[in-house]
Design an enzyme around this catalytic site. Structure first.
Site, PDB file in Angstrom:
ATOM      1  N   GLU A  97     -30.655  23.242  28.414  1.00 37.41           N
ATOM      2  CA  GLU A  97     -29.410  23.916  28.024  1.00 37.41           C
ATOM      3  C   GLU A  97     -29.482  25.396  28.377  1.00 37.41           C
ATOM      4  OE1 GLU A  97     -26.403  24.061  27.566  1.00 37.41           O
ATOM      5  OE2 GLU A  97     -25.862  23.439  25.531  1.00 37.41           O
ATOM      6  N   ASP A  98     -28.347  25.984  28.636  1.00 46.90           N
ATOM      7  CA  ASP A  98     -28.349  27.420  28.939  1.00 46.90           C
ATOM      8  C   ASP A  98     -28.583  28.258  27.675  1.00 46.90           C
ATOM      9  OD1 ASP A  98     -25.819  26.781  27.886  1.00 46.90           O
ATOM     10  OD2 ASP A  98     -24.682  27.790  29.452  1.00 46.90           O
ATOM     11  N   ASP A 101     -26.335  28.653  20.500  1.00 49.97           N
ATOM     12  CA  ASP A 101     -25.663  29.674  19.702  1.00 49.97           C
ATOM     13  C   ASP A 101     -25.554  29.143  18.268  1.00 49.97           C
ATOM     14  OD1 ASP A 101     -24.177  32.083  19.366  1.00 49.97           O
ATOM     15  OD2 ASP A 101     -22.301  31.064  19.772  1.00 49.97           O
ATOM     16  N   PHE A 150     -22.574  38.514  24.051  1.00 51.43           N
ATOM     17  CA  PHE A 150     -22.126  37.425  24.903  1.00 51.43           C
ATOM     18  C   PHE A 150     -22.663  37.667  26.302  1.00 51.43           C
ATOM     19  CE2 PHE A 150     -19.313  34.696  27.267  1.00 51.43           C
ATOM     20  CZ  PHE A 150     -19.147  33.615  26.409  1.00 51.43           C
ATOM     21  N   ARG A 163     -20.667  33.136  36.964  1.00 47.46           N
ATOM     22  CA  ARG A 163     -21.775  32.174  37.071  1.00 47.46           C
ATOM     23  C   ARG A 163     -22.676  32.480  38.265  1.00 47.46           C
ATOM     24  NH1 ARG A 163     -20.784  27.761  33.606  1.00 47.46           N
ATOM     25  NH2 ARG A 163     -18.608  27.141  33.431  1.00 47.46           N
TER      26      ARG A 163
HETATM   27  P1  IMP Z   1     -23.110  26.378  20.306  1.00 50.09           P
HETATM   28  O1  IMP Z   1     -22.531  25.015  20.169  1.00 50.09           O
HETATM   29  O2  IMP Z   1     -22.410  27.379  19.432  1.00 50.09           O
HETATM   30  O3  IMP Z   1     -24.596  26.426  20.139  1.00 50.09           O
HETATM   31  O4  IMP Z   1     -22.714  26.877  21.730  1.00 50.09           O
HETATM   32  C1  IMP Z   1     -23.467  26.620  22.817  1.00 50.09           C
HETATM   33  C2  IMP Z   1     -22.635  26.730  24.069  1.00 50.09           C
HETATM   34  O5  IMP Z   1     -21.658  27.777  23.985  1.00 50.09           O
HETATM   35  C3  IMP Z   1     -23.559  27.105  25.206  1.00 50.09           C
HETATM   36  O6  IMP Z   1     -24.033  25.954  25.851  1.00 50.09           O
HETATM   37  C4  IMP Z   1     -22.655  27.919  26.081  1.00 50.09           C
HETATM   38  O7  IMP Z   1     -21.970  27.061  26.972  1.00 50.09           O
HETATM   39  C5  IMP Z   1     -21.673  28.558  25.148  1.00 50.09           C
HETATM   40  N1  IMP Z   1     -22.137  29.926  24.815  1.00 50.09           N
HETATM   41  C6  IMP Z   1     -22.688  30.366  23.674  1.00 50.09           C
HETATM   42  N2  IMP Z   1     -23.021  31.663  23.753  1.00 50.09           N
HETATM   43  C7  IMP Z   1     -22.662  32.048  24.989  1.00 50.09           C
HETATM   44  C8  IMP Z   1     -22.753  33.290  25.701  1.00 50.09           C
HETATM   45  O8  IMP Z   1     -23.268  34.310  25.224  1.00 50.09           O
HETATM   46  N3  IMP Z   1     -22.292  33.273  26.985  1.00 50.09           N
HETATM   47  C9  IMP Z   1     -21.729  32.177  27.587  1.00 50.09           C
HETATM   48  N4  IMP Z   1     -21.643  31.011  26.965  1.00 50.09           N
HETATM   49  C10 IMP Z   1     -22.094  30.941  25.682  1.00 50.09           C
HETATM   50 MG    MG Z   2     -23.211  25.091  27.649  1.00 53.35          MG
END
Ligand code: IMP
Ligand code: MG
Length: 172
Positions: A97-98, A101, A150, A163
């Protein structure tokens, strides 16, 4: 035009971190049947670099999930928009995963993948924003820990922009 980008991690820092992650993973999964599952779209650059540093054979698949809303906050409802195409039976699966959050996307994905009976299931994320977590989730391999902000670049977008940038920056 619009946002201002502030450099956070350089190409060199990213490359060193990715090489280190690949060596840890290669050591831990020696003699295993490792399947890496890249989470589209954000993880595609990370996964592409990671596999070229692996010293053990790996299989690759991709999954795509969407959470509603394209802006900076992840919203509650999540669904699979591109399903896995490989059988997970008997395989050791590592989700690539990237960013983690709130943890909601990964929690959903872990539940989804678990129903397909992998031998084991772990998580690797390039960036972990631990302080933002809303659900408990264990990230087994973490590239960078960041507090907040972010980020974009190296496959990671803001509204499909940035990207292509080779380094990781914070959007202001
Ligand atoms: P979560 O479900 O809140 O953990 O969100 C995870 C997903 O939200 C990641 O896989 C990203 O695609 C997106 N995301 C969360 N933070 C960022 C950020 O700082 N930049 C870009 N995408 C983000
Ligand atoms: Mg993602």
């Amino acid at each position: 035009m619009g946002e201002e980008l502030k450099p956070l991690f350089s190409r060199k820092e990213i490359a060193q971190k990715v090489a280190w992650l690949a060596s840890e993973i290669s050591a831990d999964y020696a003699d295993k049947k490792l399947l890496l599952i890249g989470v589209l779209k954000g993880a595609f650059v990370f996964l592409a670099d990671l596999i070229r540093h692996m010293t053990i054979p790996v299989e690759i698949d991709f999954v795509r999930i969407a959470s509603y809303g394209s802006q900076k906050e992840s919203l509650g409802e999540i669904k699979v928009t591109k399903e896995l195409e490989t059988s997970l039976e008997g395989k050791d699966v590592l989700i690539i995963e990237d960013i983690v959050d709130t943890g909601l996307s990964l929690k959903f994905l872990v539940d989804h993948i678990s129903t397909k009976n992998p031998s084991s299931l772990k998580i690797c994320a390039l960036i972990d924003k631990k302080s933002r977590r809303e659900v408990e989730i264990q990230v087994d391999y973490v590239g960078f820990d960041i507090e907040k902000g972010f980020v974009v670049g190296y496959g990671i977008d803001f509204d499909e922009k940035y990207r292509y940038l080779p380094e990781i920056s914070v959007v202001d």
